[in-house]
Scaffold this motif. Sequence first.
Motif, PDB file in Angstrom:
ATOM      1  N   ALA A 148       7.705   8.180  28.430  1.00 52.67           N
ATOM      2  CA  ALA A 148       7.850   7.232  29.529  1.00 52.67           C
ATOM      3  C   ALA A 148       9.319   6.898  29.775  1.00 52.67           C
ATOM      4  N   ALA A 149      10.094   6.874  28.692  1.00 54.26           N
ATOM      5  CA  ALA A 149      11.532   6.610  28.809  1.00 54.26           C
ATOM      6  C   ALA A 149      12.324   7.865  29.124  1.00 54.26           C
ATOM      7  N   LEU A 203      15.147   9.661  21.600  1.00 53.74           N
ATOM      8  CA  LEU A 203      14.242   8.645  21.058  1.00 53.74           C
ATOM      9  C   LEU A 203      13.067   9.311  20.359  1.00 53.74           C
ATOM     10  N   MET A 204      12.540  10.384  20.931  1.00 53.17           N
ATOM     11  CA  MET A 204      11.427  11.097  20.313  1.00 53.17           C
ATOM     12  C   MET A 204      11.830  11.668  18.961  1.00 53.17           C
ATOM     13  N   ALA A 246       3.196  15.395  25.200  1.00 52.48           N
ATOM     14  CA  ALA A 246       4.413  14.579  25.272  1.00 52.48           C
ATOM     15  C   ALA A 246       5.671  15.436  25.234  1.00 52.48           C
ATOM     16  N   LEU A 247       5.711  16.420  24.357  1.00 51.26           N
ATOM     17  CA  LEU A 247       6.878  17.288  24.286  1.00 51.26           C
ATOM     18  C   LEU A 247       6.996  18.150  25.544  1.00 51.26           C
ATOM     19  N   GLY A 248       5.860  18.494  26.127  1.00 51.61           N
ATOM     20  CA  GLY A 248       5.889  19.216  27.391  1.00 51.61           C
ATOM     21  C   GLY A 248       6.488  18.367  28.506  1.00 51.61           C
ATOM     22  N   PHE A 263      -1.964   6.088  30.395  1.00 49.16           N
ATOM     23  CA  PHE A 263      -2.531   6.643  29.164  1.00 49.16           C
ATOM     24  C   PHE A 263      -1.703   6.265  27.944  1.00 49.16           C
ATOM     25  N   SER A 264      -0.386   6.461  28.010  1.00 48.40           N
ATOM     26  CA  SER A 264       0.478   6.191  26.855  1.00 48.40           C
ATOM     27  C   SER A 264       0.399   4.734  26.438  1.00 48.40           C
TER      28      SER A 264
END
Length: 404
Positions: A304-305, A310-311, A243-245, A379-380
């Motif tokens: 996705a956003a 937000l993360m 996700a961070l990638g 997937f998410s």
Amino acid sequence: MPPEPAHTSPAPLWRVLAITFLLSVGTGSVTQGLYFIADATGQFDRPALYLLGVVMGAVYIPAALAAGPVLRRIESKSARLTPRAMLAGMISLGGIAALIPPIVARTAADPAPTIWITAVVYSISTGLVWPIVEWYLSGGRKHAALRSATGKFNITWTGAIVVCFWLLYLFLDRAPLDVLGLLALLHVAGLIVVLGLPERPAPPLDHHDPHPPVYDQMLPVARRLLPISYLLMSALSPYLVGALGQLGIELKWQPVLASIWLVARVAAMTTLERWHGWHQSWATHITGATLLVLGFAGCVLAPAADSLPLMLVSLAVFGVAMGIIYTAALYYALEVGGHSADAGGTHEALIGIGYTAGPAIGFAAALSVAAGILPDNAFSLAFVIAAVAASSVGYALSGRNRAE
């Protein structure tokens, strides 16, 4: 059980905390950092990363549950096999397990098999270590003294996990397996500190000052929320690697940003250590559970956003929730559940359930994508739906227990 020891004073808190810090750097590097280390080797795809988590959790649970029975059995066989001796033995085993990948990597092209071996052996050793450490922490302590001690314990081990992630930053893009070699040195230092502990923890003080009756209702609720929190945490840890990638973060910086939730957890636990108004309040459980779901959902949906802010905010919210839930669960386990390796073993086994279930959900979702059942961009969504569904079951169980 053998006769109670002659000493009645609690084990020196500074020794328990020193052991906690040294071993927690190792535990964090394996239970959470091993995903980053494995990914950095280039030998693990997404399903393999989740399967690694499943394996670690699956062996951790029986090891934690076995701590109390094993101690009773070995002490009945030999007076030399004391809790301190077993603690020293398991610390030594964990240190040896950490050395395997960096040593073998000097001669083997593929380090993946050694990472699997370390994951299994280290999880078994820590599953036996932490119930004993928590027994030394709680023995001879009660109420305010126990809350203060567990608060300092929580701050220590969570702070050590932050250090662990920052160590990953230093090694990850150059020599990731060398992190495990460093852990072996920390185990040697921990072994030296352990040798100064009493042979057995001090006996409990239950017969002097019983706990409030409401604690008996709060303990089962806390024990239901604890594996839920670790389910989501253990699902999130390998997920953050990708996700961070996706959000454009370089590999070496990923553990640093991932540590935001760890720092937030330390802050929450520090607050609860200083302010004791949270105990005996149902708002503690409600707040922790609500923030847990919100933080997790934000973390999973952020890629996705395409929203790094937000993360980051979601990681902080998630960390606060983890701090609240863990603090309550450990305190009620030691206050109500009894001052023994069995109480700590149950607490750690519940964590192990979360460690297993979280990656299992991710593994199933990753296999569905690999098999073409789900598109990669689903997937998410599948991941968060399954994880929140599992959390909802936990909420229902908690609510039913409270009503009872």
